[in-house]
Design a protein around this motif. Structure first.
Motif, mmCIF file in Angstrom:
data_model
loop_
_atom_site.group_PDB
_atom_site.id
_atom_site.type_symbol
_atom_site.label_atom_id
_atom_site.label_comp_id
_atom_site.label_asym_id
_atom_site.label_seq_id
_atom_site.Cartn_x
_atom_site.Cartn_y
_atom_site.Cartn_z
ATOM 1 N N TRP A 9 0.851 -1.184 0.000
ATOM 2 C CA TRP A 9 0.000 0.000 0.000
ATOM 3 C C TRP A 9 0.890 1.238 0.000
ATOM 4 N N ALA A 10 0.633 2.147 -0.914
ATOM 5 C CA ALA A 10 1.482 3.323 -1.092
ATOM 6 C C ALA A 10 1.202 4.376 -0.018
ATOM 7 N N PRO A 11 2.250 5.068 0.469
ATOM 8 C CA PRO A 11 2.068 6.143 1.459
ATOM 9 C C PRO A 11 1.583 7.420 0.786
ATOM 10 N N PRO A 12 1.226 8.442 1.573
ATOM 11 C CA PRO A 12 0.697 9.681 0.985
ATOM 12 C C PRO A 12 1.642 10.350 -0.007
ATOM 13 N N ASN A 13 2.972 10.337 0.281
ATOM 14 C CA ASN A 13 3.872 11.063 -0.623
ATOM 15 C C ASN A 13 4.073 10.364 -1.958
ATOM 16 N N ALA A 14 3.445 9.211 -2.152
ATOM 17 C CA ALA A 14 3.509 8.542 -3.451
ATOM 18 C C ALA A 14 2.308 8.909 -4.331
ATOM 19 N N TRP A 15 1.381 9.702 -3.781
ATOM 20 C CA TRP A 15 0.183 10.057 -4.547
ATOM 21 C C TRP A 15 0.152 11.537 -4.865
ATOM 22 N N ASP A 16 -0.281 11.848 -6.063
ATOM 23 C CA ASP A 16 -0.503 13.228 -6.481
ATOM 24 C C ASP A 16 -1.940 13.600 -6.109
ATOM 25 N N PRO A 17 -2.157 14.696 -5.380
ATOM 26 C CA PRO A 17 -3.520 15.073 -4.994
ATOM 27 C C PRO A 17 -4.455 15.231 -6.185
ATOM 28 N N ASP A 18 -3.903 15.571 -7.350
ATOM 29 C CA ASP A 18 -4.738 15.794 -8.524
ATOM 30 C C ASP A 18 -5.171 14.495 -9.201
ATOM 31 N N THR A 19 -4.482 13.384 -8.915
ATOM 32 C CA THR A 19 -4.792 12.133 -9.608
ATOM 33 C C THR A 19 -5.151 10.981 -8.663
ATOM 34 N N ILE A 20 -5.165 11.216 -7.368
ATOM 35 C CA ILE A 20 -5.407 10.120 -6.431
ATOM 36 C C ILE A 20 -6.787 9.508 -6.623
#
Length: 320
Positions: A193-204
C-alpha cells in the motif's frame, strides 16, 4: 414460477379499503376521502390538473443536469410518475403531485449519493502505511472499524459521498503526520500500500493513475529505481522496461548486459545524489514541497532515496 405479492397497506387507509378490506377503520378512511372529494367538487375545486406545468419544471431540472431518479427522490413523487409526465403518458396528474414538483427550484443537482471508491481506498491505505491504525481512523470518522476495513480492502466498488468527503478531510489532516502503529505499517507494507507522498492530490481519485513511488513512473529508470529501492513494481514501469528491451533487441550477450548495467547504475547514482541534496535542503528548514520543486523530483522518490542511502556521516559521529 415464484409469485411475489405486494404487501397490503395498513388498516385505516383507503388503499386497503380498495384492496377489499371492509373493517371499521378502512371504511371510515374511505368515507372521509369520498366526503372531502364531494365537497371539493361542490366548491369547484378539481383534484387533478394538466401535467404541462409539472413537465416544464421537470425538463428545466433535466437541463440543469438532474436525473429523473434525483428528481423523484427530492420531490417525493414516484419514479414511474416522473417518467410518465416526461413521456406525456398521463392526461392529468393530482394537484399534490404538481405542487411537489413545482416546489423544486431549477439549479445544480445535488451530489450523487454514492461515488467511486478508488480515491477513498487509496487515502485510507496511505494513512495506514504511515502508521495510523484502522481503529484510530475509524474513531476519527465515527465509523465502525469493520466498515472501514471493507473500504480499505476495496471490497466495495462505491462509497457514500459523505464518507468519501470525510475520509478526504481526515487524510488532509493526517497525511503529513506519522502514526504510532507499527503493526499498521507492517500490514500496509506486506500489501504494497502506497504512502501519501507517493500520490498526487490531482490524480489520487483517478482509477487509471498509479502511485509515484519513484517519481519516474512509466519509464525504464522508474523500473530500475523500483528494483534498487525494493519498491513494488507497477504495470507502467514494467511495460516501459519491456519496451526499452524491445528497442534494443538487436543487442546481444555482453553488449546488452553492459547497456542494462549502465542504465541501472544511472538510476542508483541519481538516488544517492538526490538523498544527499534533500538532506542539505532539510537542514535549511525548507518544506517538502519546496524541496520537491527545487530538486525536480516527487516527494515519494526523495523519501525512498533517503531510506536507501542513509546519512553515513551522522552514523559515524554517533559511533565515535
Amino acid at each position: 414460477m415464484t409469485t411475489y405479492l405486494r404487501p397490503s397497506p395498513p388498516h385505516g387507509e383507503r388503499a386497503r379499503y380498495l384492496r377489499g378490506c371492509r373493517c371499521t377503520e378502512c371504511s371510515n378512511a374511505n368515507y372521509r376521502y369520498t366526503s372531502r372529494l364531494r365537497l371539493d367538487y361542490q366548491r369547484g375545486q378539481r383534484r387533478r390538473t394538466s401535467p404541462d406545468r409539472a413537465a416544464t419544471r421537470i425538463h428545466q431540472l433535466l437541463n440543469k443536469g438532474w436525473s429523473q431518479t434525483q428528481i423523484s427522490d427530492a420531490s417525493g413523487v414516484g419514479r414511474r410518475g416522473i417518467g410518465d409526465i416526461v413521456q406525456k403518458a398521463r392526461p392529468s396528474i393530482s394537484r399534490e403531485t404538481e405542487r411537489k414538483i413545482l416546489a423544486m427550484r431549477p439549479g445544480p443537482p445535488p451530489p450523487p449519493r454514492d461515488v467511486e471508491a478508488t480515491g477513498t481506498v487509496r487515502r485510507l491505505r496511505a494513512l495506514i502505511a504511515i502508521g495510523h491504525s484502522s481503529s484510530s481512523i475509524a474513531t476519527e470518522l465515527g465509523m465502525h472499524p469493520d466498515a472501514l476495513g471493507k473500504i480499505a480492502r476495496h471490497e466495495l466498488p462505491h462509497v457514500r459521498t459523505v464518507t468519501a468527503q470525510a475520509v478526504a478531510s481526515i487524510y488532509t489532516q493526517l497525511a503529513e503526520t506519522r502514526g504510532l502503529s507499527e503493526r499498521a505499517r507492517r500490514h500496509a507494507a506486506t500489501r504494497n500500500w502506497a504512502p501519501p507522498n507517493a500520490w498526487d492530490p490531482d490524480t489520487i481519485d483517478n482509477p487509471d493513475a498509479h502511485a509515484e513511488w519513484t517519481g519516474r513512473c512509466g519509464t525504464d529508470r522508474g523500473y530500475h529505481l523500483r528494483k534498487i529501492e525494493h519498491i513494488p513494481m507497477c504495470q507502467p514501469c514494467e511495460e516501459a522496461h519491456q519496451q526499452w528491451l524491445a528497442d534494443r533487441q538487436h543487442l546481444k550477450g555482453v553488449e546488452l548486459r553492459s547497456v542494462i548495467t549502465r542504465a541501472r547504475g544511472q538510476a542508483a547514482g541519481r538516488g544517492a545524489a538526490l538523498a544527499e541534496n534533500a538532506r542539505e535542503l532539510l537542514a535549511q528548514e525548507l518544506s517538502w514541497e519546496a524541496i520537491s520543486i527545487r530538486l525536480g523530483a516527487d516527494p515519494g522518490q526523495i523519501a525512498a532515496a533517503m531510506r536507501k542511502y542513509p546519512d553515513t556521516s551522522q552514523q559515524m559521529e554517533m559511533a565515535a
